[in-house]
Design an enzyme around this catalytic site. Structure first.
Site, PDB file in Angstrom:
ATOM      1  N   LYS A  44       0.812  -1.219   0.000  1.00  0.00           N
ATOM      2  CA  LYS A  44       0.000   0.000   0.000  1.00  0.00           C
ATOM      3  C   LYS A  44       0.850   1.276   0.000  1.00  0.00           C
ATOM      4  O   LYS A  44       0.398   2.323  -0.459  1.00  0.00           O
ATOM      5  CB  LYS A  44      -0.945   0.009   1.200  1.00  0.00           C
ATOM      6  CG  LYS A  44      -2.025  -1.070   1.154  1.00  0.00           C
ATOM      7  CD  LYS A  44      -3.021  -0.845   0.030  1.00  0.00           C
ATOM      8  CE  LYS A  44      -4.196  -1.827   0.084  1.00  0.00           C
ATOM      9  NZ  LYS A  44      -5.058  -1.720  -1.120  1.00  0.00           N
ATOM     10  N   GLU A  66      -9.836   5.811   2.989  1.00  0.00           N
ATOM     11  CA  GLU A  66     -10.625   4.735   3.584  1.00  0.00           C
ATOM     12  C   GLU A  66      -9.662   3.589   3.858  1.00  0.00           C
ATOM     13  O   GLU A  66      -8.607   3.505   3.253  1.00  0.00           O
ATOM     14  CB  GLU A  66     -11.717   4.274   2.617  1.00  0.00           C
ATOM     15  CG  GLU A  66     -11.256   3.250   1.562  1.00  0.00           C
ATOM     16  CD  GLU A  66     -10.261   3.823   0.565  1.00  0.00           C
ATOM     17  OE1 GLU A  66     -10.192   5.049   0.413  1.00  0.00           O
ATOM     18  OE2 GLU A  66      -9.525   3.028  -0.073  1.00  0.00           O
ATOM     19  N   SER A 333       1.505  -9.717  -0.628  1.00  0.00           N
ATOM     20  CA  SER A 333       1.207  -8.279  -0.611  1.00  0.00           C
ATOM     21  C   SER A 333       1.394  -7.633   0.756  1.00  0.00           C
ATOM     22  O   SER A 333       1.597  -6.434   0.848  1.00  0.00           O
ATOM     23  CB  SER A 333      -0.215  -8.045  -1.107  1.00  0.00           C
ATOM     24  OG  SER A 333      -1.132  -8.817  -0.345  1.00  0.00           O
TER      25      SER A 333
END
Lengths: 350, 278
Positions: A44, A66, A333
Site C-alpha cells: 500500500k 478509507e 502483498s
C-alpha cells in the site's frame, strides 16, 4: 518518487525463492514477491507515497482515505507524516475491532481515525463516508483511494503507482531464472496488488495469471467477497464493474476473514481482464487461507497477511496442476503481524 | 412543453416560486409513501420527487440515509416505485413527479424497461444523482424517447465550461446544489449558493431550483431572492415525520403542516425572481 521508494519505502522488494515450500508441495518453483518487506508492511505504501506527492503538488493541505484491513490507512498516515499533510482515515467499526493494532498505528502517526457505523460497517461503508467528505472538502483535501476502484481516473492512478511491483518482479525473475515465470498469483479484493503485479506481464501471453478472490464461507453460502467469480455488472462508488448485488441493484453485504478483501466489487480493469480471458479469477475460502497462513509461517518463517494468504492457498492448489519444471510468482502483498491477534482469537489460543 | 415546465410557468407567472418536495419511496412502506405524496400535493407542493432507496447513497447525508435504510429493511423493491406512482395518479394527484435515483437500480432493471415503466406509471422526469453527463447519453436518449424530462444537477464546484455541457442536455428544470457536500439540513444557506444560482440563471432558459440544505421558510425566501425559480426540500421533510412515524396519522399531519409552511414562503412578496428578470 523513485528516490522515496528506494530510500524510504525500501524498494526494490526482494523476489524470494521458497525452497522448503516448493519441496513440501513437490511442484513448480514458487517465488514470493516480498511486498510484506516494504515500509509499513504492505504494497500500500507504493500508492500512498505517490498520491500524497500528488496532493502536495495539487496544493492540498489535507488527505482523507478509507481503509479495510488498516494497511492502506497506515500507509497513508505514514506518507502524510512524511510530507507534513493532515490525515483522516475512515474505517468501518467491524474492521476497527478486528484490526485494532493498525488503528493504534495510525494514531501514532498523527492521523485521526473516523469510525464508520453505517451499513455493513466495513470497507464499502468507509468508502461511502470518505466520498461524502470529499464532496464537501475537495477544495483543500485530496481523497487518497487505496485500491484500483472509484471514479476515473483513480483506477488508472493506483494501477500505475502499483505497477512497480510487476516491473521489479519481471526483471528479478529474468535475472534469477533467465526466462519468464509460467504463472502469477495474487489476491484480489479491490485488486491493487494484483494489478500491480500483473500489469508488466499483460503482453507476455505465455505467463498465466490468477487473481484469487475471498471465498469466505463458500460461494454457495453467500458469505464471501468474490465479485468476479460471483458478481454481475453494476455501478458502485463511481465505476462500472462486477458487483455483488441483489437483482434490484442493492449492494450485498460481504464476508471475508481478511478485512482487506471484504468489498462487494472489484476494480474495473480486473472485470475487463477476466472477461477477455487474460486473467483467470478463482477463490480461496477462509479456511483455506487460514491453512496457508500457517503453512507459510511454518515452512518459510514468513507470516503472511490474511489477504495474501488467499494467494498462497491457491498457489498450493495450482502447484499440483503445474509441471514441476515450471515456476510461479506469488505476490506476498502484506505481512501478517496485524492478523496475529485475530487468528489467535479465532483458533481459541488467546 | 412538458408538465414540469408548465408547472413552473404557472407558478412563475403569479410571481411565486415552486416548492419541490422529495419523498423517500418505501419509508417505511409504499402505502405510507402514497399517503405522503397525496398530502404533499394537497399542501401545495408544486412538484414531487420520488426517491428510490439505495444501499450506498454517497450523495446523501444521515437523514436520507436513515430513510433509505428503513425502506430497504421494509422490503423495498424497484417495482414499488411504479406501484406508488400509479396509486398516486389514481388518487387524483396531477402534479409533475420526478424520479430521483442512483444509477445502479436503473441498470439492473434495464434502462429502457425502467424509462418505459416510469412514463407508463405517470412520471414526468428522471434525475440520476451519480451518472455524470459523460456517461448518460444512452439513458438520456431513452428517457426523452419515453417523454421524460432529464433533470440535471449542478454544483458550486461545476466550472462554467462544464456547466454549458451539462445544461445542453437538460430539460424540465435545473437542480442547483447549494453546497459542496451531501443532502441534509443546515442552519443557513451557504454563500456558494447565490453565486451558483446567478451563474446558472444567466446561462439557461430553464427554471433553476435550489436544493440541499433547504429546511425553513427563511431558506425558501433566501433562495428565491437569489433568483431561483424554486426550492427542493428532502431531509427537512423527512425530519418532520420520522420521529412521529409510529403514529402514522400524526406523521402525515406533521408533513402536511411543514409543507404548507414551506409553500407559503414561496408566494409572491419576494422581489427578485427569475421570472421577474425575463
Amino acid at each position: 518518487m523513485n528516490g522515496l521508494l528506494r530510500t524510504y519505502a525500501g524498494r526494490p522488494t526482494p523476489l524470494y525463492f521458497c525452497r522448503r515450500l516448493t519441496e513440501r508441495l513437490g511442484g513448480p518453483r514458487i517465488y514470493l514477491k516480498r511486498e510484506d518487506l516494504a515500509h509499513t508492511g504492505s504494497h500500500k505504501i507504493n500508492n500512498a507515497l505517490g498520491q500524497a506527492l500528488m496532493a502536495k503538488r495539487l496544493g492540498k493541505r489535507r488527505v482523507i482515505a478509507e481503509t479495510g484491513a488498516g494497511q492502506h490507512g497506515v500507509a497513508t498516515a505514514t506518507a502524510c507524516a512524511l510530507l507534513g499533510l493532515e490525515c483522516e482515515v475512515y474505517m468501518g467499526e467491524v474492521d476497527v475491532q478486528r484490526q485494532r493494532l493498525n488503528c493504534f498505528r495510525m494514531n501514532l502517526l498523527g492521523a485521526k481515525v473516523n469510525v464508520v457505523k453505517t451499513g455493513s460497517r466495513t470497507l464499502k461503508d468507509a468508502i461511502n463516508e470518505a466520498m461524502r467528505e470529499y464532496a464537501a472538502s475537495s477544495d483543500n483535501t485530496h481523497y487518497l483511494i487505496g485500491s484500483v476502484v472509484g471514479p476515473h481516473p483513480y483506477p488508472t492512478i493506483v494501477r500505475d503507482l502499483q505497477s512497480v511491483i510487476g516491473r521489479e518482479a519481471r526483471e528479478q525473475f529474468l535475472a534469477a531464472e533467465g526466462r519468464l515465470p509460467n504463472a502469477l498469483v495474487a489476491c484480489v479484493g479491490g485488486g491493487s496488488n494484483a494489478i500491480g503485479l500483473f500489469h508488466a506481464f499483460v503482453d507476455d501471453s505465455d505467463v498465466a495469471m490468477y487473481g484469487v478472490e475471498a471465498g469466505g464461507e463458500g460461494i454457495e453460502t453467500g458469505m464471501h467477497s468474490a465479485s468476479v467469480c460471483a458478481g454481475t455488472k453494476g455501478v458502485l462508488h463511481g465505476f462500472k464493474s462486477l458487483v455483488l448485488q441483489s437483482s434490484d441493484g442493492q449492494i450485498n453485504e460481504t464476508h471475508s476473514v481478511a478485512a482487506g478483501l471484504d468489498y462487494p466489487a472489484v476494480g474495473p480493469e480486473h472485470a475487463f481482464l477476466g472477461s477477455s480471458g487474460r486473467v483467470k479469477y478463482v477463490y480461496a475460502k477462509d479456511s483455506e487461507a487460514l491453512s496457508a497462513f500457517h503453512m507459510l509461517s511454518e515452512t518459510e518463517g514468513i507470516i503472511p497477511a490474511l489477504e495474501s494468504a488467499h494467494a498462497v492457498a491457491f498457489a498450493a492448489k495450482l502447484s499440483k496442476e503445474m509441471p514441476s519444471n515450471g515456476a510461479m510468482i506469488v505476490n506476498l502483498s502484506g505481512r501478517g503481524d496485524k492478523d496475529v491477534n485475530q487468528v489467535a482469537e479465532m483458533e481459541g489460543n488467546l | 412543453m412538458s408538465r414540469i415546465e408548465k408547472a413552473f410557468r404557472a407558478v412563475l407567472s403569479k410571481g411565486d416560486g415552486a416548492f419541490i418536495a422529495y419523498v423517500c419511496t418505501g419509508d417505511p412502506d409504499p402505502h405510507f409513501t402514497i399517503e405522503q405524496a397525496v398530502r404533499l400535493s394537497d399542501a401545495g407542493a408544486d412538484i414531487l420527487e420520488l426517491g428510490i432507496p439505495f444501499s450506498d447513497p454517497v450523495a446523501d447525508g444521515p437523514v436520507i440515509q436513515g430513510a433509505m435504510n428503513r425502506a430497504l429493511s421494509g422490503g423495498f423493491a424497484t417495482e414499488h416505485i411504479f406501484h406508488v406512482l400509479r396509486s398516486v395518479r389514481r388518487r387524483g394527484v396531477s402534479k409533475p413527479i420526478v424520479i430521483m435515483t442512483y444509477y445502479n437500480p436503473i441498470l439492473q432493471y434495464g434502462p429502457d424497461r425502467f424509462c418505459k415503466a416510469a412514463a407508463d406509471s405517470g412520471a414526468d422526469g428522471l434525475l440520476v444523482v451519480d451518472l455524470p453527463p459523460e456517461e448518460s447519453a444512452e439513458l438520456d436518449g431513452l428517457a426523452i424517447s419515453h417523454g421524460l424530462d432529464v433533470i440535471r444537477l449542478v454544483a458550486p464546484s461545476t466550472s462554467s465550461k462544464r456547466l454549458e455541457h451539462i445544461l445542453s442536455g437538460a430539460s424540465g428544470f435545473v437542480y442547483a446544489v447549494s453546497v459542496a457536500g451531501t443532502t441534509g439540513a443546515r442552519s443557513e444557506l451557504p454563500s456558494s449558493a447565490e453565486e451558483l444560482v446567478k451563474r446558472v440563471v444567466s446561462m439557461t432558459k430553464l427554471p433553476v431550483a435550489l436544493g440541499f440544505g433547504i429546511s425553513t421558510p427563511e431558506h425558501v425566501r433566501a433562495a428565491l431572492s437569489m433568483g431561483a425559480a424554486g426550492v427542493v426540500e428532502g431531509s427537512g421533510l423527512i425530519a418532520a415525520y420520522s420521529s412521529a412515524l409510529p403514529q402514522r396519522p400524526d406523521a402525515l399531519d406533521s408533513i402536511e403542516r411543514h409543507a404548507r409552511e414551506m409553500k407559503r414562503a414561496t408566494l409572491r412578496g419576494t422581489v427578485t425572481r427569475q421570472s421577474a428578470q425575463r
